[in-house]
Scaffold this motif. Structure first.
Motif: not given
Length: 185
Positions: A129-141
């Motif tokens: 899954x790819x998305x953006x955390x609360x700090x607007x940083x891209x996250x890939x899990x």
């Protein structure tokens, strides 16, 4: 603080809509909402807080479930090694998945669905899954097992899909070919 009264129930039209992307960088209002989703899920798993505020325990929550048609989810659960998987994401999407399937032997539930709907819900065994955390940083899990199922369930909410849409209507407990059966603790 969100309570069960904030959660819309099955049949509400927002649950069948495709949610809008969150414009990034996220606004303070959207960040607060994402934080509220996570706080609900975390508080619902604390027996004292859950009883005090009448929260039904959950491991994930999507913004459409609180009548906000935006692409936001919060997931807070443990994997098979008891590692905590806890993410609140804007605009999450599944960017890859296994061919292999998995399902929860006890079936799935949903905070927006009051009655128990029995049957196996086929999901991908592993997803990225790819998305953006609360700090607007891209996250890939990379996820497997219960967390993978939970993310798929919540992302379905963003696409107007309910878990029971996946259940075989003719034979709800028909074994799913070559799938991993996951017992939930």
């Amino acid at each position: 603080m969100l309570t069960m009264n904030d959660i819309v129930r099955d049949g509400h039209p927002v649950l069948r809509k495709v949610a809008e992307d969150v414009i990034l960088p996220a606004s303070l209002e959207d960040k607060k909402l994402l934080n509220d989703l996570m706080m609900y899920v975390q508080n619902s798993q604390n027996p004292v807080i859950a009883e005090q505020y009448g929260l039904r325990p959950g491991i994930g929550l999507a913004a459409p479930q609180i009548n906000v048609s935006k692409r936001m989810i919060a997931v807070h659960c443990s994997d098979e090694k008891n590692n905590l998987i806890s993410y609140a994401l804007f605009n999450p999407k599944i960017i890859s998945h296994s061919v292999e399937k998995a399902y929860l032997t006890a079936g799935e539930g949903c905070l927006s669905v009051d009655e128990a709907i029995e049957g196996f819900v086929p999901r991908y065994a592993r997803v990225t899954v790819k998305g953006y955390n609360i700090d607007n940083e891209e996250v890939k899990i990379r996820l497997k097992g219960l967390p993978a199922i939970c993310f798929q369930h919540e992302i379905d909410h963003l696409n107007g899909v309910m878990f029971y849409d996946h259940i075989n209507q003719e034979d709800p407990f028909k074994p799913i070919e070559n799938a991993i059966a996951i017992e939930r603790m």
